[in-house]
Design a protein around this motif. Sequence first.
Motif, PDB file in Angstrom:
ATOM      1  N   GLN A 223       0.851  -1.193   0.000  1.00  0.00           N
ATOM      2  CA  GLN A 223       0.000   0.000   0.000  1.00  0.00           C
ATOM      3  C   GLN A 223       0.884   1.240   0.000  1.00  0.00           C
ATOM      4  OE1 GLN A 223      -0.330   2.173   2.842  1.00  0.00           O
ATOM      5  NE2 GLN A 223       0.726   0.893   4.373  1.00  0.00           N
TER       6      GLN A 223
ATOM      7  N   SER B  90      -5.965  -2.164   4.268  1.00  0.00           N
ATOM      8  CA  SER B  90      -5.203  -1.269   5.130  1.00  0.00           C
ATOM      9  C   SER B  90      -6.130  -0.186   5.656  1.00  0.00           C
ATOM     10  CB  SER B  90      -4.033  -0.642   4.370  1.00  0.00           C
ATOM     11  OG  SER B  90      -4.484   0.302   3.418  1.00  0.00           O
ATOM     12  N   SER B  91      -5.674   0.446   6.729  1.00  0.00           N
ATOM     13  CA  SER B  91      -6.454   1.507   7.346  1.00  0.00           C
ATOM     14  C   SER B  91      -5.522   2.500   7.984  1.00  0.00           C
ATOM     15  CB  SER B  91      -7.399   0.925   8.394  1.00  0.00           C
ATOM     16  OG  SER B  91      -8.177   1.932   8.999  1.00  0.00           O
ATOM     17  N   TYR B  92      -5.956   3.751   8.006  1.00  0.00           N
ATOM     18  CA  TYR B  92      -5.138   4.798   8.605  1.00  0.00           C
ATOM     19  C   TYR B  92      -5.150   4.663  10.124  1.00  0.00           C
ATOM     20  CZ  TYR B  92      -3.662   9.417  10.119  1.00  0.00           C
ATOM     21  OH  TYR B  92      -3.020  10.444  10.746  1.00  0.00           O
TER      22      TYR B  92
ATOM     23  N   HIS C  83      -0.366   3.803   5.530  1.00  0.00           N
ATOM     24  CA  HIS C  83      -1.251   3.298   6.579  1.00  0.00           C
ATOM     25  C   HIS C  83      -0.491   2.429   7.548  1.00  0.00           C
ATOM     26  CE1 HIS C  83      -5.231   3.763   4.109  1.00  0.00           C
ATOM     27  NE2 HIS C  83      -4.753   4.912   4.550  1.00  0.00           N
TER      28      HIS C  83
END
Lengths: 109, 114
Positions: free
Chosen positions: B25, B93-95, B29
């Motif tokens: 990514q 994915s995530s912040y 993240h």
Amino acid sequence: RKEVEQDPGPFNVPEGATVAFNCTYSNSASQSFFWYRQDCRKEPKLLMSVYSSGNEDGRFTAQLNRASQYISLLIRDSKLSDSATYLCVVNRGGFKTIFGAGTRLFVKA
Amino acid sequence: NAGVTQTPKFQVLKTGQSMTLQCAQDMNHEYMSWYRQDPGMGLRLIHYSVGAGITDQGEVPNGYNVSRSTTEDFPLRLLSAAPSQTSVYFCASSYGHSNTGELFFGEGSRLTVL
């Protein structure tokens, strides 16, 4: 019993119809709630978050009832492009995100 | 604007073979994860990572290994493939570490184990 349960459908509706999906969750400690949309053979994408006060995004309205542990998604004026699988998603803190199996929607011309 | 990139998109393995699904990514993240999706079931979490050098097991970790040497990459290794691992695999994915964060998914990797 699954932690997040959805009616698998399919829901077959004509264009212009209003359709509602329901979702129940079993863990009362759940903290945040979402609806994701997944097109056929594609990845899930966030449709909208769900808040206790209810929230609206164009033709889409989401509601949360914490007392009944129930989440809903209402789609007004259905379009052909709304045909997809709608995933109810519940986060119970940290990284414990639980996905429902999804409700399939077919919108017909 | 690549987002989350998974390779390969399709793979056929024989029982007992090993392989690695790649995930990268470019959104910086911290959180990355691997899910599998099977018919009639929701996505199930295999492994996740909250940052480089940190990984943890999810709901269905058996038969899979992960590592996170950089923020960008989170490969999933199948050690000895079994027919029960036939599935569609998604990397997400995530912040940050917020549990209100949106998950961004790759396009998926379809694996068949014969």
